[in-house]
Write a protein that holds these residues in place. Structure first.
Motif, PDB file in Angstrom:
ATOM      1  N   LEU A  19       0.827  -1.217   0.446  1.00 48.82           N
ATOM      2  CA  LEU A  19      -0.133  -0.012   0.367  1.00 48.82           C
ATOM      3  C   LEU A  19       0.872   0.823  -0.087  1.00 48.82           C
ATOM      4  N   PRO A  20       0.728   2.622  -0.678  1.00 50.72           N
ATOM      5  CA  PRO A  20       0.945   3.591  -0.647  1.00 50.72           C
ATOM      6  C   PRO A  20       1.110   4.063   0.756  1.00 50.72           C
ATOM      7  N   GLY A  21       2.952   4.284   0.922  1.00 47.79           N
ATOM      8  CA  GLY A  21       3.115   5.513   2.095  1.00 47.79           C
ATOM      9  C   GLY A  21       3.851   3.660   3.688  1.00 47.79           C
ATOM     10  N   ASN A  22       3.654   2.353   2.779  1.00 47.19           N
ATOM     11  CA  ASN A  22       4.848   1.506   3.375  1.00 47.19           C
ATOM     12  C   ASN A  22       5.896   1.529   2.653  1.00 47.19           C
ATOM     13  N   ILE A  23       7.150   0.906   3.033  1.00 45.34           N
ATOM     14  CA  ILE A  23       8.151   0.521   3.137  1.00 45.34           C
ATOM     15  C   ILE A  23       8.731  -1.039   2.909  1.00 45.34           C
ATOM     16  N   LYS A  24       8.872  -1.681   1.992  1.00 43.56           N
ATOM     17  CA  LYS A  24       9.163  -3.373   2.877  1.00 43.56           C
ATOM     18  C   LYS A  24      10.148  -3.656   2.553  1.00 43.56           C
ATOM     19  N   THR A  25      10.204  -4.368   3.136  1.00 45.73           N
ATOM     20  CA  THR A  25      12.508  -5.254   1.780  1.00 45.73           C
ATOM     21  C   THR A  25      12.446  -6.431   1.231  1.00 45.73           C
ATOM     22  N   VAL A  26      13.375  -6.733   0.390  1.00 46.77           N
ATOM     23  CA  VAL A  26      12.638  -8.392   0.009  1.00 46.77           C
ATOM     24  C   VAL A  26      14.172  -8.608  -0.068  1.00 46.77           C
ATOM     25  N   GLY A  27      14.315 -10.518   0.071  1.00 46.26           N
ATOM     26  CA  GLY A  27      15.247 -10.998  -0.269  1.00 46.26           C
ATOM     27  C   GLY A  27      14.422 -12.391   0.824  1.00 46.26           C
ATOM     28  N   ARG A  28      16.269 -13.294   0.470  1.00 48.68           N
ATOM     29  CA  ARG A  28      15.845 -14.575   0.817  1.00 48.68           C
ATOM     30  C   ARG A  28      15.876 -14.777   2.453  1.00 48.68           C
ATOM     31  N   ALA A  29      16.623 -14.104   3.138  1.00 48.24           N
ATOM     32  CA  ALA A  29      15.975 -13.765   5.061  1.00 48.24           C
ATOM     33  C   ALA A  29      14.454 -13.772   5.773  1.00 48.24           C
ATOM     34  N   PRO A  30      14.763 -14.945   6.587  1.00 47.30           N
ATOM     35  CA  PRO A  30      13.449 -15.133   6.976  1.00 47.30           C
ATOM     36  C   PRO A  30      12.644 -13.350   7.859  1.00 47.30           C
ATOM     37  N   ARG A  31      13.934 -12.306   7.434  1.00 48.47           N
ATOM     38  CA  ARG A  31      13.156 -10.548   8.870  1.00 48.47           C
ATOM     39  C   ARG A  31      13.156 -10.132   7.414  1.00 48.47           C
ATOM     40  N   ALA A  32      13.462 -10.629   6.335  1.00 45.68           N
ATOM     41  CA  ALA A  32      12.907  -9.890   5.084  1.00 45.68           C
ATOM     42  C   ALA A  32      10.978  -9.589   4.731  1.00 45.68           C
ATOM     43  N   ASP A  33      10.678  -8.671   4.269  1.00 46.56           N
ATOM     44  CA  ASP A  33       9.306  -8.178   4.198  1.00 46.56           C
ATOM     45  C   ASP A  33       8.928  -9.361   3.101  1.00 46.56           C
ATOM     46  N   PHE A  34       9.104  -9.145   1.591  1.00 48.82           N
ATOM     47  CA  PHE A  34       8.854  -9.630   0.637  1.00 48.82           C
ATOM     48  C   PHE A  34      10.315 -10.789   0.842  1.00 48.82           C
ATOM     49  N   ILE A  35       9.995 -12.319   0.929  1.00 50.39           N
ATOM     50  CA  ILE A  35      10.641 -13.381   0.748  1.00 50.39           C
ATOM     51  C   ILE A  35      10.343 -14.289  -0.390  1.00 50.39           C
ATOM     52  N   VAL A  36      12.028 -13.749  -0.862  1.00 50.44           N
ATOM     53  CA  VAL A  36      11.954 -14.432  -2.337  1.00 50.44           C
ATOM     54  C   VAL A  36      13.789 -15.477  -2.379  1.00 50.44           C
ATOM     55  N   ASP A  37      12.810 -17.085  -1.365  1.00 50.40           N
ATOM     56  CA  ASP A  37      14.085 -17.908  -1.620  1.00 50.40           C
ATOM     57  C   ASP A  37      14.486 -18.527  -2.450  1.00 50.40           C
ATOM     58  N   ALA A  38      15.311 -17.420  -4.508  1.00 49.99           N
ATOM     59  CA  ALA A  38      15.239 -18.496  -5.443  1.00 49.99           C
ATOM     60  C   ALA A  38      17.150 -17.646  -5.709  1.00 49.99           C
ATOM     61  N   PRO A  39      17.220 -18.842  -6.371  1.00 45.92           N
ATOM     62  CA  PRO A  39      18.980 -18.345  -6.615  1.00 45.92           C
ATOM     63  C   PRO A  39      19.192 -16.936  -7.191  1.00 45.92           C
TER      64      PRO A  39
END
Length: 103
Positions: A19-39
């Motif tokens: 949503l507008p106004g939000n900040i999210k992290t992307v990564g493969r770590a469990p602490r990432a907001d958006f988890i991308v478990d890929a090479p």
């Protein structure tokens, strides 16, 4: 609401909403907001800040880089139709029709 999703036939299918106004992290770590478990995805790969008219992406010193429309970036503004690349995953940027009228 912003939507980031892979193509339907993607090797690694993902879909994220922000949503507008939000900040999210992307990564493969469990602490990432958006988890991308890929090479080739770093533990904390990039940060996405959602605005009303665009998304801001900042690379978090990832090993393999963050890409927008095929170009490596450290910082970029994303709009509807852009492609965000993290590792081997390419996410298409779109807007949801369910967005409230005041956002």
């Amino acid at each position: 609401m912003w939507v980031l999703r892979t193509a339907e036939n993607a090797e690694f299918p993902f879909m994220f909403r922000i949503l507008p106004g939000n900040i999210k992290t992307v990564g493969r770590a469990p602490r990432a907001d958006f988890i991308v478990d890929a090479p080739l995805v770093s533990r904390l790969h990039c940060r996405i800040t959602a605005g009303a008219a665009e998304l801001e992406v900042v690379d978090l010193e990832s090993t393999n880089g963050t890409f927008v429309n095929g170009e490596r970036v450290e910082h970029a503004l994303l709009k509807r139709g852009d492609r965000l690349g993290v590792g081997r995953v390419e996410l298409m940027v779109s807007r949801s029709a369910e967005q409230p009228p005041n956002q």
